[in-house]
Design a protein around this motif. Structure first.
Motif, PDB file in Angstrom:
ATOM      1  N   HIS A 136      -4.629   6.267   7.338  1.00 19.68           N
ATOM      2  CA  HIS A 136      -4.466   5.442   6.128  1.00 19.68           C
ATOM      3  C   HIS A 136      -3.758   6.256   5.034  1.00 19.68           C
ATOM      4  O   HIS A 136      -2.808   5.778   4.409  1.00 19.68           O
ATOM      5  N   GLU A 137      -4.189   7.492   4.856  1.00 22.89           N
ATOM      6  CA  GLU A 137      -3.577   8.348   3.818  1.00 22.89           C
ATOM      7  C   GLU A 137      -2.112   8.640   4.125  1.00 22.89           C
ATOM      8  O   GLU A 137      -1.252   8.565   3.255  1.00 22.89           O
ATOM      9  N   HIS A 140       0.133   5.814   3.209  1.00 22.91           N
ATOM     10  CA  HIS A 140       0.517   5.729   1.785  1.00 22.91           C
ATOM     11  C   HIS A 140       1.785   6.566   1.546  1.00 22.91           C
ATOM     12  O   HIS A 140       2.687   6.146   0.830  1.00 22.91           O
ATOM     13  N   ASN A 189      -4.796   2.898  -6.120  1.00 28.03           N
ATOM     14  CA  ASN A 189      -3.674   2.183  -5.505  1.00 28.03           C
ATOM     15  C   ASN A 189      -3.808   0.706  -5.834  1.00 28.03           C
ATOM     16  O   ASN A 189      -4.899   0.218  -6.092  1.00 28.03           O
ATOM     17  N   GLU A 194      -2.840  -0.988  -0.627  1.00 27.80           N
ATOM     18  CA  GLU A 194      -3.969  -0.776   0.288  1.00 27.80           C
ATOM     19  C   GLU A 194      -3.769  -1.545   1.594  1.00 27.80           C
ATOM     20  O   GLU A 194      -3.990  -1.006   2.675  1.00 27.80           O
ATOM     21  N   HIS A 237      -8.979   3.809  -3.683  1.00 30.19           N
ATOM     22  CA  HIS A 237      -8.536   2.897  -2.620  1.00 30.19           C
ATOM     23  C   HIS A 237      -9.326   1.594  -2.711  1.00 30.19           C
ATOM     24  O   HIS A 237     -10.198   1.331  -1.876  1.00 30.19           O
TER      25      HIS A 237
HETATM   26 ZN   LIG Z   1      -5.511   3.645   0.297  1.00 28.05          ZN
END
Ligand SMILES: [Zn+2]
Length: 265
Positions: A136-137, A140, A189, A194, A237
């Motif tokens: 997930h990171e 981004h 974010n 997200e 997040h």
């Molecule tokens: Zn996030």
């Protein structure tokens, strides 16, 4: 006086007019900095943030844990590069920050990552769940959200940036962008960002051989963690609409990637 002011502001205003971009999902993004500027600034911010932690003896203290996280992130990076080949030139890096009470992780532009021991231990995170957090990171960063959040940070402190632009001082601009790069991982974010990171993250993780079911269990554990205090990770997040339901609905699409990766191991 007015003329002087106008001539000072003109370059800055031109800078603002060109400040628009489109995300991988076709969404318009506010862009006051280019991705390369975000990568350079993040590289500087990463060093600035890690130096005091290193002095306090808080980095990579547990060799087994460091090895575990590096093994997971290496596999994710391989898939990230397949998705965006130009990120091969990024100086990818991950650090484990020994803060048992901090439930957090981040990835700056250019692939500069960190995960806190609090996230791993308080969530009793499995390898699959660590892969989902870091996937997930990384997403981004892949979707250029860092530059977008830096732009938001800069737009809210226009004065600092304007001084750098007007005086054309590279040092001033660099210092201001490094501050913005640090702010970019501390500001929330948008919910749209997200959703983008959730969608890309679960795919990278599945292709790297990590269970898509862990995306659901990770957010469930995260929601329960913190003892009444919102974990740092959730404050940066925020939950997009129906996060759990959307992730769950993606699992059937992800299973072939996951199974293929597992059979190759
Ligand atoms: Zn996030």
């Amino acid at each position: 006086m007015a003329l002087v002011l106008r001539s000072l502001l003109l370059p800055f205003m031109c800078f603002l007019i060109t400040a628009c971009a489109v995300s991988p999902t076709g969404r318009k993004q506010l862009m006051l900095v280019s991705e390369q500027q975000a990568i350079d600034a993040s590289s500087e911010a990463y060093v600035q943030m890690l130096a005091p932690l290193e002095k306090q003896g808080k980095l990579d203290n547990d060799p087994a844990l460091t090895q575990r996280v590096q093994t997971i992130t290496k596999k994710l990076i391989v898939e990230a590069i397949k998705l965006r080949p130009e990120t091969r030139s990024w100086e990818w890096n991950v650090k484990i920050i020994d803060e048992p009470d901090t439930i957090n992780a981040w990835c700056m532009a250019g692939g500069k990552m960190a995960i806190y021991t609090g996230l791993i231990n308080k969530l009793s995170a499995t390898d699959d769940e660590i892969a989902q957090v870091m996937g997930h990171e990384i997403s981004h960063a892949l979707a250029n959200h860092t530059a977008e959040r830096m732009s938001v940070a800069m737009a809210s402190s226009l004065g600092v940036l304007a001084v750098g632009v007007i005086t054309d001082s590279r040092a001033t601009t660099m210092a201001a962008t490094a501050v913005a790069a640090k702010l970019a991982i501390e500001l929330p974010n948008s919910r749209t960002s997200e959703s983008e990171a959730d969608r890309i993250g679960i795919e990278i993780a599945a292709k790297a051989g990590y269970s898509p079911y862990a995306a659901v269990s990770l957010w469930q554990k995260m929601a329960k963690a913190g003892n009444g205090k919102t974990p740092e990770f959730l404050s940066t997040h925020p939950a997009p609409e129906n996060r759990e339901q959307v992730l769950r609905s993606l699992i059937p699409q992800m299973m072939p990637y996951y199974e293929k990766a597992r059979s190759n191991n």
